[in-house]
Design a protein around this motif. Structure first.
Motif, PDB file in Angstrom:
ATOM      1  N   VAL A  32      -2.199  16.911  40.261  1.00  0.00           N
ATOM      2  CA  VAL A  32      -0.854  16.349  40.316  1.00  0.00           C
ATOM      3  C   VAL A  32      -0.648  15.408  39.138  1.00  0.00           C
ATOM      4  N   VAL A  33       0.597  15.253  38.738  1.00  0.00           N
ATOM      5  CA  VAL A  33       0.975  14.310  37.680  1.00  0.00           C
ATOM      6  C   VAL A  33       1.619  13.098  38.337  1.00  0.00           C
ATOM      7  N   PHE A  34       1.030  11.942  38.147  1.00  0.00           N
ATOM      8  CA  PHE A  34       1.554  10.731  38.779  1.00  0.00           C
ATOM      9  C   PHE A  34       2.687  10.150  37.941  1.00  0.00           C
ATOM     10  N   PHE A  35       3.842   9.986  38.570  1.00  0.00           N
ATOM     11  CA  PHE A  35       4.991   9.443  37.841  1.00  0.00           C
ATOM     12  C   PHE A  35       6.037   8.922  38.819  1.00  0.00           C
ATOM     13  N   GLY A  36       6.725   7.836  38.426  1.00  0.00           N
ATOM     14  CA  GLY A  36       7.894   7.354  39.143  1.00  0.00           C
ATOM     15  C   GLY A  36       7.749   6.013  39.825  1.00  0.00           C
ATOM     16  N   LEU A  37       6.523   5.505  39.971  1.00  0.00           N
ATOM     17  CA  LEU A  37       6.335   4.247  40.707  1.00  0.00           C
ATOM     18  C   LEU A  37       6.996   3.075  39.993  1.00  0.00           C
ATOM     19  N   GLN A  38       6.907   3.047  38.675  1.00  0.00           N
ATOM     20  CA  GLN A  38       7.497   1.929  37.927  1.00  0.00           C
ATOM     21  C   GLN A  38       8.989   1.803  38.222  1.00  0.00           C
TER      22      GLN A  38
END
Length: 452
Positions: A32-38
């Motif tokens: 998986v590609v981790f993205f979006g938390l920021q």
């Protein structure tokens, strides 16, 4: 979540939970590609998010909703008084853009003040919405892997790979925020998009001046408004209005094959040939069987404009002429199209792709089996590893204890459970909210490294 503070055991002082994309046998996605938390942190959870006005609104709302008094008014007011409305929680997370094998911890959440143990899982609902940008970024990367494989095999390189999949999904998503999150997630892998909301999100929350690009493109309304008998004039208008940049022209309003043979390949042939690689004409079919239609179109264009053979022995249309296929594209069809093109002797360089709902909308939380679970608690000063293991579905079992994401002796990422490891050395970077300033997050733009 509103009533959960009443449900924990007495004397609990810490709740520690984590988020992962659980392993699923038979899934096409192993990483998986981790993205979006920021974005979620800066938009919703950073700073003084608790106010007296919000407390009063919530008090009235939940009284009406539950028809009894269950809202923890005192607890929220204590946060307001003690921390000026900032949330006393700590979130640790992998760097955004990181590719992580499924089944590993991606971020953890814990309270930093024992009085507010209930806050950890109160924010679960919002944080689990991370499933969406993670899934879009992951699906987008799978597209990239397929495109890279065929581009390398048919051209000898992956030059220009990041322009090969254009985001057409803006109008097919459920909301503006979905367009922003999903559109930005796609841009972790590619720099080609028409989803402006994603670009604006990248600007505002990741300090990226311009994360993606586009070219002038016709749509059916701008073609059919000329009338059927003047389709040639409609096409010619596009060439005249945009003489120095690439231009995309949808050409199936009436008959894609006649348009390619008699208009582009005859009446406007000289105008097309006047253009260069930097101002190429990109013809867009938009109906019919994607594979068969595309093959017929490229064969007609070869008859009219000729072709050359590249260093890998595959055919190329002239550099001033390309095709974009944006109808019916998903992970299955794009593989089928590219393989068929190669079987027929055509390089993948000839074709760009657009994708809409399969990229931004035809996904859900179960696509990657995203879950947020409690794994550790402290009660009366004693720590306890906790977990779930449903007899009816062991695949939904959760991890135990405090977690560390580390690299093993083979260099592969793995999750250490039960407090094993040294979180301060190899754990997840953390965001501590009460002292968080806007610039603490060090905004940047992330590009996934693709190994092919």
């Amino acid at each position: 979540m509103i009533t959960h503070y009443k449900q924990y055991p007495p004397n609990v002082s810490k709740i520690y939970s984590y988020f992962e994309c659980r392993c699923k046998k038979g899934s096409p996605f192993n990483e998986v590609v981790f993205f979006g938390l920021q974005y979620l942190l800066k938009k919703y959870l950073t700073g003084a998010v608790v106010t007296e006005e919000k407390i009063q609104q919530a008090k009235v709302f939940y009284q009406m909703h539950f028809r009894q008094t269950v809202f923890d008014e005192d607890g929220w007011r204590k946060i307001l008084e003690k921390y000026d409305g900032r949330l006393p929680i700590r979130i640790k997370a992998v760097p955004e853009g990181r590719v992580v094998p499924r089944g590993n911890v991606l971020f953890t959440v814990e309270n930093t003040d024992p009085e507010f143990f209930w806050l950890t899982n109160y924010v679960e609902t919002m944080l689990v919405q991370m499933w969406y940008p993670i899934t879009v970024a992951t699906v987008s990367r799978e597209f990239k892997k397929i495109l890279a494989k065929h581009l390398r095999a048919s051209s000898g390189s992956i030059e220009g790979l990041d322009t090969r999949l254009h985001d057409f999904g803006y109008r097919g998503v459920s909301s503006q925020e979905s367009a922003a999150l999903g559109g930005a997630a796609h841009l972790v892998n590619f720099c080609s998009t028409d989803t402006v909301a994603g670009l604006l999100m990248a600007q505002r929350y990741y300090s990226c001046p311009m994360a993606g690009f586009s070219i002038p493109a016709a749509e059916h309304s701008t073609i059919i408004s000329w009338g059927r008998s003047r389709e040639k004039e409609a096409f010619e208008q596009m060439l005249e209005q945009f003489p120095t940049s690439p231009v995309s022209v949808v050409s199936d309003s009436y008959d894609i094959f006649k348009a390619c043979k008699h208009i582009w390949g005859d009446k406007l042939k000289d105008r097309v040939m006047e253009r260069s690689e930097d101002s190429c004409l990109v013809i867009r079919p938009d109906s019919g069987d994607p594979t068969e239609t595309l093959l017929q179109v490229i064969q007609i264009l070869e008859e009219c404009f000729g072709s050359s053979v590249n260093s890998m022995g595959y055919k190329l249309l002239p550099s001033y002429l390309r095709i974009i296929q944006g109808d019916g594209i998903d992970l299955g069809s794009i593989e089928q199209i590219l393989q068929k093109l190669r079987d027929e002797g055509w390089s993948s360089e000839n074709v760009f792709f657009g994708c809409g709902s399969a990229l931004l909308q035809k996904i859900n939380r179960d696509t990657l089996n995203c879950a947020f679970k409690c794994s550790y608690v402290e009660n009366n000063g004693q720590g306890m590893d906790v977990y779930k293991l449903p007899m009816t579905d062991p695949s939904k079992g959760s991890k135990k204890g405090q977690l560390t994401l580390s690299r093993n002796s083979d260099g592969l990422l793995e999750t250490l459970e039960k407090g094993v490891g040294k979180p301060e050395e190899v754990g997840l970077p953390h965001f501590l909210f009460p002292s968080l300033q806007t610039n603490t997050l060090k905004p940047k733009w992330f590009q996934v490294t693709l190994k092919v």
